[in-house]
Every structure is written in structure tokens, then in C-alpha cells.
Design an enzyme around this catalytic site. Structure first.
Site, PDB file in Angstrom:
ATOM      1  N   TYR A 113      10.204   9.610   3.962  1.00  0.00           N
ATOM      2  CA  TYR A 113      10.271   9.735   2.503  1.00  0.00           C
ATOM      3  C   TYR A 113      11.200   8.666   1.927  1.00  0.00           C
ATOM      4  CZ  TYR A 113       8.033  14.309   3.093  1.00  0.00           C
ATOM      5  OH  TYR A 113       7.154  15.310   3.403  1.00  0.00           O
ATOM      6  N   ASN A 124      -0.283  14.559  -4.890  1.00  0.00           N
ATOM      7  CA  ASN A 124      -1.353  13.638  -4.505  1.00  0.00           C
ATOM      8  C   ASN A 124      -2.725  14.274  -4.735  1.00  0.00           C
ATOM      9  OD1 ASN A 124      -3.080  11.802  -3.292  1.00  0.00           O
ATOM     10  ND2 ASN A 124      -2.217  12.025  -1.245  1.00  0.00           N
ATOM     11  N   CYS A 174      -1.056  11.138   2.534  1.00  0.00           N
ATOM     12  CA  CYS A 174       0.275  11.742   2.419  1.00  0.00           C
ATOM     13  C   CYS A 174       0.683  12.471   3.700  1.00  0.00           C
ATOM     14  CB  CYS A 174       0.353  12.661   1.201  1.00  0.00           C
ATOM     15  SG  CYS A 174      -0.915  13.907   1.100  1.00  0.00           S
ATOM     16  N   HIS A 175      -0.280  12.770   4.571  1.00  0.00           N
ATOM     17  CA  HIS A 175       0.061  13.388   5.854  1.00  0.00           C
ATOM     18  C   HIS A 175       0.868  12.439   6.742  1.00  0.00           C
ATOM     19  CE1 HIS A 175      -3.856  11.400   6.502  1.00  0.00           C
ATOM     20  NE2 HIS A 175      -3.437  11.218   7.749  1.00  0.00           N
ATOM     21  N   GLU A 220      -4.921  11.071  14.414  1.00  0.00           N
ATOM     22  CA  GLU A 220      -4.538   9.658  14.331  1.00  0.00           C
ATOM     23  C   GLU A 220      -3.667   9.215  15.504  1.00  0.00           C
ATOM     24  OE1 GLU A 220      -3.077   8.486  10.503  1.00  0.00           O
ATOM     25  OE2 GLU A 220      -4.769   9.437   9.463  1.00  0.00           O
TER      26      GLU A 220
END
Length: 184
Positions: free
Chosen positions: A118, A141, A149-150, A176
Site C-alpha cells: 500500500y 475499485n 487490486c488483489h 498468479e
């Protein structure tokens, strides 16, 4: 089926099944405008009503839209492990100011398989003391997954929060390759 708002914008929506449950995808003529998690009938209806209010129109399901067809194809390919980058026009009209700036930086600067803190994201947009405000931007979002945003985590290694739920965030990060796949 589609609808035109007060400003003449056409808005269409469709629900797509994914590995994290159904997602509502909504688009205007400018691009994908909204992605909503856990799009059961009740969630979908509430999200569409809120979108209608904000955009001054009555969005309806219309999976035949070329933009939605392509968005569905890309989302399905992402969840199948066949796509790492979304190549869709985005309509940023649901977000403005600092939140839009942060989300645009996130979309452009944090690739598949990477994470950012962040505070790091706050520094990237020239507001080094705005880590909490970045968290607010992530929570607002309108385009999760597509605007990833993950991929934003706590500086101490914690996973952080997530509007779609922490299990959803863990699943996306595992997809991912950032986290190991859950054992069960």
C-alpha cells in the site's frame, strides 16, 4: 438488450462463471465499467440497480455485446491460466481523483505475478504518506481483477483486505503464482 442513460451512454451487463464464482461484467460504449464479485441473482440485481443510479440508466444483461463478449473471453482465459494481461478498454467514470490515479498506476505498473505494498503504491503516485488512502482506493475499485487490486498487500507480508473476500484474494494470488495453491 441494452439501455441508454441520460447522457446517451449505452450500458450492458453479463454474468460469467469463474473459478471464484460468478462475476458481473458491465460496460458502456467507452469500455468495461464495473466488475462485481459473487454475482448471484440478488447481488447482480443490487449491483445493476446501483450502477443504473450512478450512470443514469437501466443496465440489463446483454452478453451479445462485442465488448462484453471479449471481456468474458479474456476473463475466462485469465482463470484458465492462458492470459496474464487484460486488453480491454476501461470506462473510469465510476471513480475519480486520487482513487482513479492510484488505480491507473496499479493497472499500468503492477504486472501479473507481482505484488505491491500500500505504501509503495502511495509513493508511486507521489503521496508517500497516503498508504491508508490507497487502501480506500482499493476498496472502491469498480474493476477488480482487471484492475488488479488483489496484487496490493501489506508491507509486513500480510495479505491485506479485499472486497471480494480473503479467500478470493488468496485464490487470485495463487492463480498468479504469488501464493501456493490452497491444500483444500
Amino acid at each position: 438488450m441494452d439501455s441508454h442513460g441520460r447522457d446517451g451512454r449505452r450500458v450492458v451487463g453479463a454474468v460469467v462463471g469463474t473459478g471464484i464464482g460468478p462475476l458481473l461484467l458491465a460496460a458502456t460504449g467507452d469500455g468495461l465499467v464495473n466488475v462485481v464479485f459473487h454475482a448471484t441473482d440478488a447481488v447482480r440485481d443490487k449491483a445493476l440497480a446501483r450502477l443504473a443510479e450512478r450512470l443514469g440508466t437501466e443496465p440489463v444483461e446483454s452478453p451479445g455485446s462485442p465488448l462484453l463478449t471479449e471481456a468474458i473471453r479474456q476473463v475466462e482465459a485469465y482463470f484458465a491460466g492462458e492470459r496474464r494481461v487484460f486488453e480491454l478498454p476501461l470506462d473510469w467514470s465510476l471513480i475519480s481523483g486520487f482513487n482513479r490515479e492510484v488505480l491507473r498506476e496499479l493497472a499500468a505498473g503492477v504486472p501479473f505475478g507481482a505484488v505491491v505494498g500500500y505504501g509503495d503504491l502511495a509513493r508511486r503516485v507521489g503521496q508517500p504518506r497516503a498508504a491508508q488512502a490507497v487502501g480506500v482506493a482499493m476498496g472502491s475499485n469498480p474493476l477488480p481483477i482487471v484492475v488488479p487490486c488483489h496484487r496490493v498487500v501489506e508491507s509486513d507480508g500480510g495479505i491485506g483486505g479485499f472486497g471480494g473476500g480473503l479467500e478470493t484474494k488468496r485464490h487470485l494470488l495463487a492463480l498468479e503464482g504469488v501464493l501456493p495453491e490452497p491444500l483444500f
